[in-house]
Structures are given as C-alpha cells and as structure tokens.
Write a protein that holds these residues in place. Structure first.
Motif, short mmCIF file in Angstrom:
data_model
loop_
_atom_site.label_atom_id
_atom_site.label_comp_id
_atom_site.label_asym_id
_atom_site.label_seq_id
_atom_site.Cartn_x
_atom_site.Cartn_y
_atom_site.Cartn_z
N PRO A 168 -12.59 -13.51 -2.81
CA PRO A 168 -11.16 -13.57 -2.46
C PRO A 168 -10.38 -12.33 -2.91
CG PRO A 168 -11.60 -14.97 -4.36
CD PRO A 168 -12.94 -14.51 -3.85
N ASP A 169 -10.99 -11.49 -3.76
CA ASP A 169 -10.30 -10.30 -4.25
C ASP A 169 -10.44 -9.10 -3.32
OD1 ASP A 169 -9.41 -11.57 -6.61
OD2 ASP A 169 -11.38 -11.26 -7.54
N LEU A 170 -11.24 -9.25 -2.26
CA LEU A 170 -11.41 -8.18 -1.28
C LEU A 170 -10.47 -8.43 -0.10
CD1 LEU A 170 -15.33 -7.91 -1.21
CD2 LEU A 170 -13.71 -6.95 -2.86
N TYR A 171 -10.08 -7.35 0.58
CA TYR A 171 -9.17 -7.51 1.72
C TYR A 171 -9.78 -8.47 2.76
CZ TYR A 171 -6.25 -3.54 0.24
OH TYR A 171 -5.39 -2.70 -0.44
N PRO A 172 -9.05 -9.51 3.15
CA PRO A 172 -9.58 -10.48 4.12
C PRO A 172 -10.02 -9.86 5.44
CG PRO A 172 -7.62 -11.35 3.05
CD PRO A 172 -7.73 -9.92 2.62
N ILE A 173 -9.27 -8.84 5.93
CA ILE A 173 -9.63 -8.24 7.21
C ILE A 173 -11.00 -7.58 7.15
CG2 ILE A 173 -8.55 -5.99 6.70
CD1 ILE A 173 -7.73 -5.84 9.65
N THR A 340 -4.44 1.89 14.89
CA THR A 340 -5.51 2.79 14.47
C THR A 340 -6.82 2.03 14.42
OG1 THR A 340 -6.16 4.46 12.83
CG2 THR A 340 -5.28 2.39 11.97
N MET A 341 -7.91 2.76 14.33
CA MET A 341 -9.24 2.17 14.32
C MET A 341 -9.73 2.04 12.89
SD MET A 341 -12.46 3.43 16.60
CE MET A 341 -14.07 2.66 16.50
N LEU A 342 -10.36 0.92 12.59
CA LEU A 342 -10.82 0.62 11.23
C LEU A 342 -12.32 0.82 11.10
CD1 LEU A 342 -10.33 -0.51 8.39
CD2 LEU A 342 -10.52 -2.81 9.35
N PHE A 406 -2.00 3.53 3.88
CA PHE A 406 -2.85 2.51 4.50
C PHE A 406 -2.31 1.11 4.26
CE2 PHE A 406 -4.43 2.76 0.17
CZ PHE A 406 -4.72 1.45 -0.15
N ARG A 407 -1.63 0.90 3.12
CA ARG A 407 -1.11 -0.43 2.80
C ARG A 407 -0.13 -0.91 3.85
NH1 ARG A 407 1.42 -0.29 -3.01
NH2 ARG A 407 1.79 -2.47 -2.42
N GLU A 408 0.72 0.02 4.33
CA GLU A 408 1.75 -0.35 5.30
C GLU A 408 1.20 -0.43 6.72
OE1 GLU A 408 4.36 -1.21 3.72
OE2 GLU A 408 3.57 -0.33 1.87
N THR A 409 0.02 0.16 6.95
CA THR A 409 -0.51 0.21 8.32
C THR A 409 -1.59 -0.83 8.58
OG1 THR A 409 -2.13 1.93 7.69
CG2 THR A 409 0.01 2.67 8.52
N ILE A 410 -1.88 -1.69 7.62
CA ILE A 410 -2.93 -2.70 7.80
C ILE A 410 -2.74 -3.53 9.06
CG2 ILE A 410 -3.88 -4.84 6.83
CD1 ILE A 410 -3.72 -3.55 4.07
N PRO A 411 -1.50 -3.94 9.42
CA PRO A 411 -1.34 -4.72 10.66
C PRO A 411 -1.77 -3.96 11.92
CG PRO A 411 0.59 -4.96 9.25
CD PRO A 411 -0.24 -3.86 8.66
N SER A 412 -1.89 -2.64 11.83
CA SER A 412 -2.26 -1.85 13.01
C SER A 412 -3.77 -1.61 13.09
CB SER A 412 -1.54 -0.49 12.98
OG SER A 412 -2.07 0.36 11.96
#
Length: 460
Positions: A168-173, A340-342, A406-412
């Motif tokens: 749970p401590d890792l980014y869910p995406i 953006t591409m992940l 990157f924190r603010e662009t996660i939804p993209s």
C-alpha cells in the motif's frame, strides 16, 4: 572478439567485462570446469590494463564463481556454498545507473549477510529472453517493465511469476499495472513519465519564457526555431520514433485503435490514421528533429550545449549526473489536454525459484523506504514508494527546481495499452511505422499491412 574502442571510461569497460563473464557463468555459457581467456587477452579485448583485469577477476573470485590456479589459469567453479542461499537477480544493464544498483545491493548485503545476491545484467529486456531465463531457473528475481509484463500476460506465461503481497506504500497506478486476476505479480520499483528537459541558459539568452504545463506542440515548435543556431546547436532533439516515444502523440490525439469484426486492427479512414499522419508531419514542423538516436544521445547533446530541449524521462536524466549544466524539466507539450506516457519498471519473483524466501526478502528490501530513499537521493529516477519519491530534505546532488512536477501530473499518466493495442501489436506495428515515416511505404500500404497481416491479439 572485437576490441572495445568506444568512449566508455576504463571503469565502465571493466564493469562491462565483469558483467559479461558473470552472466556467461551463471547462465551456463561458460560451464564449470572451463577456463577463462588469459588476462592479457581480456585486457586487449576490453582496452584495459592487466592490473584492471586482475582486479575485476578478483570480484568474481570473491563471488565464488571462479578460482585462480597458479601457472594454470582461471577456472570456472560456479557457486559452491550451498549453506547460503544465492539469489540471482536479473536486470537490464541500463538500471545500473538508473538505480545505482550495485551500491543498493551492497546495502542489502550489509543488512542480510545470510543471503548472497548475484547481480546478472541481462543482454536484453526482450520478453522471450526473460521468459527463458525464468523457465530454466537461471534467474530468481528479474526486473521487467510494463511492456514485458503485458507480453507475459498475452502469452499465458503468468504462471512463471510468483504472486506477491500488494504494498500500500507504493503508488497505486504503478501497482495496478502489474495486477492480473486480483494478484500482484510484479512489485513496482522505479517509474517515470515522459518529460521535457531544457537548458535554462539558452532560454535566458534567447529571452524566452521557460516551458510550462500550458505548452502545446506548436509552442515547442516556435521556441525550437528561435533557440536553434545553424551549424551550432539544435532547438529540439529526441528519438520520436522509439516505441517509448511515438505512442505519446497518439495518446494525446485522444483516439484508440479501432478493430474489425474479427478482432483485427482497423486503420484506414480512422482517427488513429490521422494521428499517425501527424507524427510523420512532425519532421517538417521541427527541422532539427533527428531519427535513430542511440541511448543517451539526446542527453549528451544537451550536456554539451548542442541542443536546447529534449524529450526524455527521469531515467535518462541520469546521463546528466555530474555534468555542469543548468537544466530544468517541464511537462511534455500536448495537443490541448495535458497527457504523458508512463514508464514503469518492477521486480518479479520466479515461481520456480529454489530460493523463493530469500528472493522475496530481496524484493521487499528493494521496495523498502531505506532502499527507495537511496534511489531518490543518489539518482534522478523516481522510486515507486510514494514517501521516498516525494522526499523533501537535504539533497546530495544538483536537482532541477521543478523535479517534483511529476506529483502534479499523475492524473495525466497513460500507458500504451490505453490505445487499445497489445504489446505484441505495438512491436509489430512499430516496424511498419518506421517505413511509413521514412517515406518508404505509402499510407495505403501501411493500412494494408496492419489490417491484413496481423492476427488479432487483444490487449490485456
């Protein structure tokens, strides 16, 4: 064997030699009982001194892979202490710098002296290469990216991967991308969105505002023409036609690959064909755009002041470590909607591993706060653990002022599978697109090849 004459430092060439010998011994290419070439031969092949080669071989002696027999030679003996579990960790050689892997593993050994880790840089991150290594028990833990994972799923090879506890401590995406049938099959390790990186001094000299999240591609094209200096520097450079780059423009177009009734891809007359045509037109829009870049080339040009802007990733920013350059980062340009591409790299445990408990211990360490913070502080790569990635405190090296964008662009963030395409289709289409974008194949031929030649493979 061809002598190494590249611009690599002696330290890099020595590391290359050690990694090559280690991999050949672990995978059986150099069986137990074989003798290595003479030190003088290895020194000549890798453009090293005899003393450097001798030092490198001592590393393999310490790992228990070889022994030196006076007046006879250097013999392959393999791993000999069965009382200590040895975890064979496979990772692509680029991760050596992207995560400072060797120092990270030294930290693991300090806290887990009862487990030996054999780092095996693999020659390829190709799916079949990784699958064979796991199936034959040559690796206990392996790094794989999102594309590799999709290929495992498409080829019904999930049975090779040991299910792990979701962290749970890792980014869910990141974790969600490595799930299948409710099971976590790969644990996220490091990640990166595609970003823009630029030379701040060039923008000041040209009296231009620095890139921000409002930039569209037309803004980049306009700025590129103002920043470029004939016969001196490019305004913009990137390998746009890499499989980790061109899907970005298709994603930003907002379309998806359509399919025929039998499941095969449909391209002619679709919105996706419009997007592919636009990718090809980028050559004319940005005259300084170059094809066929080698790994790290854009970053090298930026460091030398030969280019003002590049499209890159946090992974590749590591090529700028130690460079005296005032650079910063910004979101990639878009076509109206920021996107953006992940890129996502994780750790998989071999379900057939004979040292499964020790393998899980290694993965748990590499995703722990201690290890993930080490990655954050010593590299430009983004650790998968949220608290480590968003660390605020004393920095050990130069860091761009907008590093945390990157924190603010996660939804993209988007994956290539959002295009309604499978990993195998992506790879096969990539070959046709290179011909089309190079002007060696017509649009009609491209559509025909993609629509008629490929068997349908549904994305996972």
């Amino acid at each position: 064997m061809e002598k190494r004459t590249s611009r690599k430092s002696s330290r890099e060439r020595l590391s290359e030699l050690i990694n090559m010998l280690r991999e050949e011994i672990v995978t059986g290419k150099r069986p137990i009982g074989d003798y290595l070439p003479a030190e003088k031969t290895l020194a000549e092949d890798y453009n090293l001194s005899n003393q450097s080669v001798r030092k490198g071989l001592e590393t393999l002696v310490a790992e228990g892979l070889i022994e030196k027999i006076p007046r006879v030679g250097t013999k392959v003996i393999g791993l000999h202490d069965d009382s200590i579990p040895t975890v064979k960790l496979g990772f692509h050689s680029s991760v050596t710098g992207e995560a400072d892997m060797h120092r990270l593993l030294e930290l693991f050994q300090q806290t887990n002296p009862h487990i030996r880790v054999l780092a095996v840089p693999t020659a390829s991150n190709n799916y079949s290469y990784i699958r064979d290594y796991l199936a034959n028990g040559m690796l206990d833990v392996v790094m794989m990216n999102y594309t590799n994972f999709q290929e495992f799923m498409e080829n019904d090879a999930a049975g090779l991967l040991e299910p792990q506890e979701r962290n749970p401590d890792l980014y869910p995406i990141l974790s969600d991308a490595f799930m299948a049938d409710g099971r976590q099959l790969v644990q996220p390790f490091i990640f990166s969105p595609l970003i823009l990186c630029y030379n701040r001094e060039h923008f000041r000299e040209a009296q231009l505002s620095e890139p921000d999240s409002s930039w569209q591609w037309k803004d980049l094209i306009e700025a590129s023409s103002k920043l470029a200096i004939p016969n001196e520097r490019l305004g913009f450079h990137c390998d746009l036609y890499s499989m980790n780059r061109w899907p970005l423009l298709l994603l930003q177009h907002g379309g998806k690959f359509e399919r025929q009734e039998d499941g095969r891809l449909k391209l002619a007359g679709t919105r996706m064909m419009d997007a592919l045509r636009y990718c090809g037109e980028m050559k004319q829009h940005i005259p300084s755009l170059r094809d066929g870049s080698v790994t790290g080339e854009s970053e090298l040009f930026l460091a030398k002041g030969k280019v003002s802007m590049i499209m890159t990733s946090y992974f590749y920013l590591n090529y700028l470590l130690g460079e005296h350059l005032s650079f910063d980062v910004a979101p990639v340009p878009h076509l109206g909607t920021p996107m953006t591409m992940l890129l996502n790299t994780g750790l998989a445990v071999n379900r057939k591993s004979q040292v499964k408990e020790a393998s899980v211990t290694l993965v748990e360490f590499l995703t722990s706060y201690q290890a993930q913070l080490f990655v954050r502080q010593h590299t430009y790569s983004l650790p998968a653990r949220k608290a480590a990635a968003e660390y605020v405190g004393e920095e050990k090296r130069y860091r761009p002022t907008r590093f945390s964008l990157f924190r603010e662009t996660i939804p993209s963030f988007r994956y290539f599978t959002d295009l309604n395409i499978s990993a195998s289709e992506l790879s096969r289409i990539n070959q046709e697109l290179k011909l089309y974008w190079a002007g060696l194949e017509t649009e009609e031929a491209l559509c025909s090849q993609i629509e008629e030649s490929y068997t349908a493979v549904s994305p996972v």
